[in-house]
Write a protein that holds these residues in place. Structure first.
Motif, short mmCIF file in Angstrom:
data_model
loop_
_atom_site.label_atom_id
_atom_site.label_comp_id
_atom_site.label_asym_id
_atom_site.label_seq_id
_atom_site.Cartn_x
_atom_site.Cartn_y
_atom_site.Cartn_z
N UNK A 285 0.82 -1.21 0.00
CA UNK A 285 0.00 0.00 0.00
C UNK A 285 0.86 1.26 0.00
N UNK A 286 1.98 1.23 0.73
CA UNK A 286 2.88 2.38 0.75
C UNK A 286 3.37 2.70 -0.66
N UNK A 287 3.71 1.67 -1.40
CA UNK A 287 4.18 1.88 -2.77
C UNK A 287 3.05 2.33 -3.69
N UNK A 288 1.89 1.78 -3.50
CA UNK A 288 0.76 2.17 -4.36
C UNK A 288 0.52 3.68 -4.30
N UNK A 289 0.58 4.24 -3.09
CA UNK A 289 0.24 5.67 -2.96
C UNK A 289 1.49 6.55 -2.87
N UNK A 290 2.67 5.96 -3.05
CA UNK A 290 3.90 6.75 -3.02
C UNK A 290 4.17 7.35 -1.66
N UNK A 291 3.90 6.60 -0.59
CA UNK A 291 4.07 7.10 0.78
C UNK A 291 5.53 6.99 1.19
N UNK A 292 6.20 8.11 1.30
CA UNK A 292 7.62 8.10 1.65
C UNK A 292 7.86 8.13 3.16
N UNK A 293 6.83 8.45 3.93
CA UNK A 293 6.96 8.43 5.39
C UNK A 293 7.08 6.99 5.88
N UNK A 294 7.97 6.70 6.81
CA UNK A 294 8.08 5.33 7.34
C UNK A 294 6.70 4.84 7.82
N UNK A 295 6.29 3.65 7.39
CA UNK A 295 4.93 3.17 7.70
C UNK A 295 4.69 2.89 9.18
N UNK A 296 5.75 2.87 9.97
CA UNK A 296 5.56 2.64 11.40
C UNK A 296 5.15 3.90 12.15
#
Length: 367
Positions: free
Chosen positions: A139-150
């Protein structure tokens, strides 16, 4: 995006035993076993476990030593104890059946938000989102989320995305419903969207993935703080008498509590041979003399990088002809190699048994 992912999953899903029979009980066992453990490692354990404990009531009535022996090698033994406690709770409060409501599932020992949602969505096709290691990365890659997922804001956003991506199909349509989608997203993370060098050219949704479009698939998800491992040295001793070996049941509050182990200690109780002799003498009420080192094992346990030195040792009575050892405290006992084979032990404890079970075990019988 869902359509592409589900089509891919229908053609590429691994044949796993909890997918052939997706009862809540089997899905629950698989989810707990797969936590922090690779699927390939879990498969033989899963089959043996379900053969021994085919129902919740069977698990609830399990002998704890046998249960821990069945779990031996999977690690993180608290998971097995939580399974046992949860089965007992279901036997007494839910008539031996897996609960229907999310709140009741969440109230079971060892089950958190992800696990509760995974069980209910995969087994009953209910619309609960799930977020674990694989889907967190996907999901992080799908939306281009650069913030650490934790980080909390990132977690909240990923949970929201997981929920919004769920199909709202009728429960009968498993393949295209929440059960299919959640498993497909996890499978994509396991087989294609790997942590390093993801196979973007094989991904069914690569053209819709922001990380792929921006060339950030190697940077996303953002860096997660790595565990800082500590070095620790411990000592284990092998004491034999009349074909039996001294072992103890590890007390509560200590690593591997409830399992059987050879005398073992490290700092602050025992930083060297002299301190180990004093510690063990205080434990069993008899003087001990530690002798030659027979093996050193290096291994990892949670946040530690362990070095374990294994020594032979004698009780003070060893030189007195035909004298028997005195009574042991309740947690200590003498056991043969054959008896140890049926007792739950850590991986290193089992390796020590392996030393005793070799041809040179005659060396030990002479002590």
């Amino acid at each position: 995006m869902r359509k592409r992912l589900l089509t891919w999953f229908s053609e590429n899903a691994r044949d796993l035993p909890w997918r052939r029979d997706h009862s809540p009980y089997r899905v629950w066992i698989s989810e707990i076993m797969c936590q922090q453990t690779q699927v390939a490692t879990v498969l033989p354990y899963f089959e043996r476990f379900l053969s021994t404990y085919p129902t919740i009531r069977d698990l609830a009535g399990a002998d704890e030593n046998q249960l821990m022996r069945m779990w031996e090698g999977l690690g993180y033994y608290r998971r097995a104890r939580s399974l046992h406690a949860a089965a007992k709770k279901m036997a007494t409060e839910h008539d031996g059946e897996f609960p229907d409501s999310f709140e009741d599932v969440l109230a079971l020992p060892g089950i958190g938000r992800y696990t509760a949602g995974a069980i209910l969505s995969i087994s009953r096709n209910e619309a609960f989102p799930i977020l674990e290691g694989n889907t967190q990365r996907v999901f992080s890659r799908w939306i281009g989320l650069t913030t650490p997922p934790t980080e909390k804001p990132a977690q909240a956003r990923l949970w929201e995305l997981s929920d919004k991506m769920l199909p709202r199909r009728k429960a009968a349509d498993r393949a295209n419903g929440p059960a299919g989608f959640n498993q497909a997203a996890m499978e994509l993370g396991a087989l294609i969207c790997s942590p390093r060098s993801p196979k973007c050219t094989e991904c069914p949704v690569a053209t819709m993935c922001h990380a792929n479009q921006m060339g950030l698939q190697d940077e996303i998800p953002g860096k997660i703080s790595k565990v800082q491992y500590e070095s620790r040295t411990e000592m284990a001793v092998v004491i034999s008498h009349d074909g039996r070996y001294l072992v103890r049941t590890i007390p509560e509050g200590v690593r591997f509590a409830g399992m059987i182990d050879f005398p073992r200690a490290g700092p602050p109780e025992a930083g060297d041979v002299v301190e180990m002799e004093s510690w063990l003498a205080a434990q069993i009420g008899s003087d001990v003399t530690i002798g030659m080192r027979i093996k050193t094992i290096k291994h990892a346990v949670t946040r530690y990088r362990m070095t374990l030195h294994i020594h032979l040792a004698d009780l003070a009575i060893a030189s007195a002809s035909k004298q028997q050892p005195g009574p042991l405290p309740d947690s200590w006992q003498w056991a043969t190699v054959d008896e140890l084979a049926d007792m739950p032990m850590s991986v290193t404890g089992r390796k020590i048994v392996g030393l005793l079970d070799r041809p040179q075990r005659s060396l030990f019988s002479e002590l």
